[in-house]
Design a protein around this motif. Structure first.
Motif, mmCIF file in Angstrom:
data_model
loop_
_atom_site.group_PDB
_atom_site.id
_atom_site.type_symbol
_atom_site.label_atom_id
_atom_site.label_comp_id
_atom_site.label_asym_id
_atom_site.label_seq_id
_atom_site.Cartn_x
_atom_site.Cartn_y
_atom_site.Cartn_z
ATOM 1 N N ARG A 90 12.169 1.419 -7.298
ATOM 2 C CA ARG A 90 12.268 1.863 -5.903
ATOM 3 C C ARG A 90 10.868 1.792 -5.314
ATOM 4 N N VAL A 91 10.764 1.273 -4.112
ATOM 5 C CA VAL A 91 9.468 1.178 -3.450
ATOM 6 C C VAL A 91 9.135 2.520 -2.816
ATOM 7 N N TYR A 92 7.978 3.062 -3.214
ATOM 8 C CA TYR A 92 7.495 4.311 -2.645
ATOM 9 C C TYR A 92 6.405 4.019 -1.617
ATOM 10 N N TYR A 93 6.120 5.003 -0.795
ATOM 11 C CA TYR A 93 5.109 4.856 0.246
ATOM 12 C C TYR A 93 3.775 4.396 -0.347
ATOM 13 N N GLU A 94 3.410 4.946 -1.502
ATOM 14 C CA GLU A 94 2.138 4.595 -2.143
ATOM 15 C C GLU A 94 2.065 3.138 -2.570
ATOM 16 N N ASP A 95 3.219 2.440 -2.636
ATOM 17 C CA ASP A 95 3.263 1.028 -3.015
ATOM 18 C C ASP A 95 2.934 0.093 -1.861
ATOM 19 N N THR A 96 2.893 0.640 -0.646
ATOM 20 C CA THR A 96 2.775 -0.213 0.535
ATOM 21 C C THR A 96 1.341 -0.281 1.053
ATOM 22 N N ASP A 97 1.088 -1.320 1.842
ATOM 23 C CA ASP A 97 -0.226 -1.492 2.436
ATOM 24 C C ASP A 97 -0.205 -1.024 3.894
ATOM 25 N N MET A 98 -1.266 -1.305 4.622
ATOM 26 C CA MET A 98 -1.354 -0.859 6.014
ATOM 27 C C MET A 98 -0.263 -1.459 6.889
ATOM 28 N N GLY A 99 0.289 -2.591 6.477
ATOM 29 C CA GLY A 99 1.357 -3.233 7.242
ATOM 30 C C GLY A 99 2.734 -2.696 6.904
ATOM 31 N N GLY A 100 2.806 -1.751 5.960
ATOM 32 C CA GLY A 100 4.094 -1.165 5.604
ATOM 33 C C GLY A 100 4.898 -1.981 4.610
ATOM 34 N N ILE A 101 4.269 -3.003 4.016
ATOM 35 C CA ILE A 101 4.969 -3.810 3.015
ATOM 36 C C ILE A 101 4.312 -3.594 1.649
ATOM 37 N N VAL A 102 5.030 -3.954 0.590
ATOM 38 C CA VAL A 102 4.497 -3.765 -0.757
ATOM 39 C C VAL A 102 3.218 -4.593 -0.918
ATOM 40 N N TYR A 103 2.157 -3.917 -1.345
ATOM 41 C CA TYR A 103 0.881 -4.571 -1.608
ATOM 42 C C TYR A 103 1.072 -5.580 -2.730
ATOM 43 N N HIS A 104 0.505 -6.761 -2.584
ATOM 44 C CA HIS A 104 0.784 -7.877 -3.493
ATOM 45 C C HIS A 104 0.555 -7.548 -4.966
ATOM 46 N N ALA A 105 -0.476 -6.782 -5.299
ATOM 47 C CA ALA A 105 -0.769 -6.470 -6.703
ATOM 48 C C ALA A 105 0.296 -5.581 -7.333
ATOM 49 N N ASN A 106 1.044 -4.861 -6.527
ATOM 50 C CA ASN A 106 2.065 -3.970 -7.078
ATOM 51 C C ASN A 106 3.221 -4.726 -7.719
ATOM 52 N N TYR A 107 3.455 -5.973 -7.304
ATOM 53 C CA TYR A 107 4.492 -6.757 -7.976
ATOM 54 C C TYR A 107 4.118 -6.978 -9.437
ATOM 55 N N LEU A 108 2.813 -7.131 -9.702
ATOM 56 C CA LEU A 108 2.369 -7.281 -11.093
ATOM 57 C C LEU A 108 2.621 -5.995 -11.878
ATOM 58 N N ARG A 109 2.461 -4.848 -11.226
ATOM 59 C CA ARG A 109 2.783 -3.569 -11.876
ATOM 60 C C ARG A 109 4.277 -3.472 -12.160
ATOM 61 N N TYR A 110 5.087 -3.880 -11.212
ATOM 62 C CA TYR A 110 6.541 -3.812 -11.400
ATOM 63 C C TYR A 110 6.981 -4.656 -12.594
ATOM 64 N N ILE A 111 6.466 -5.889 -12.689
ATOM 65 C CA ILE A 111 6.909 -6.736 -13.796
ATOM 66 C C ILE A 111 6.324 -6.260 -15.124
ATOM 67 N N GLU A 112 5.144 -5.622 -15.084
ATOM 68 C CA GLU A 112 4.576 -5.033 -16.309
ATOM 69 C C GLU A 112 5.471 -3.904 -16.819
ATOM 70 N N ARG A 113 5.911 -3.052 -15.915
ATOM 71 C CA ARG A 113 6.810 -1.952 -16.315
ATOM 72 C C ARG A 113 8.083 -2.505 -16.927
ATOM 73 N N ALA A 114 8.617 -3.560 -16.324
ATOM 74 C CA ALA A 114 9.852 -4.155 -16.837
ATOM 75 C C ALA A 114 9.636 -4.736 -18.236
ATOM 76 N N ARG A 115 8.500 -5.419 -18.454
ATOM 77 C CA ARG A 115 8.221 -5.969 -19.791
ATOM 78 C C ARG A 115 8.064 -4.865 -20.812
#
Length: 129
Positions: free
Chosen positions: A8-33
């Motif tokens: 689930r995307v939390y507020y802390e995952d987003t950047d100033m534009g309100g979208i998921v900050y690009h580096a957080n996708y790497l965190r998401y896939i790390e958690r999944a692995r």
């Protein structure tokens, strides 16, 4: 075999534009692995205590679409290829079934001297499935 992991995307995952900050996708896939290898019976704490750790050697990533605060995402992980010492996984982050991020991740195991070692037996066993 496809491993799925919800995010689930939390507020802390987003950047100033309100979208998921690009580096957080790497965190998401790390958690999944990490979840995937744990479910396969690989005890990463025991590995670390024995002086062996998982290391990402390479990531190729494609950002397809954006995710926003409160989006429910699903990370799918599949094995692309494997040798005794290298595991290549394809990971896709989806929103409502549509891919928004894709990555190909090459992982290896290394000992405390920084030398590559064989993958854990429970991971290598997947080669025969």
């Amino acid at each position: 075999m496809i491993h799925t992991f919800p995010i689930r995307v939390y507020y802390e995952d987003t950047d100033m534009g309100g979208i998921v900050y690009h580096a957080n996708y790497l965190r998401y896939i790390e958690r999944a692995r990490s979840d995937w290898v744990r479910r396969l019976g690989n005890d990463q704490n025991a590995m670390r205590e024995a002086g062996i750790v998982w290391v990402v050697r390479r990531i190729e990533a494609d950002y397809i679409a954006t995710a926003k605060f409160e989006d429910e995402l699903l990370v799918e992980t599949t094995i692309n290829s494997m040798t005794n010492a290298r595991l290549v996984m394809d990971q896709v982050v989806k929103r409502d079934g549509a891919p928004i991020f894709r990555a190909r991740v090459t992982a290896v195991c290394m000992n405390s001297a920084g030398k590559p070692v064989r993958l854990p037996a429970e991971i290598r066993a997947l080669q025969s499935q």
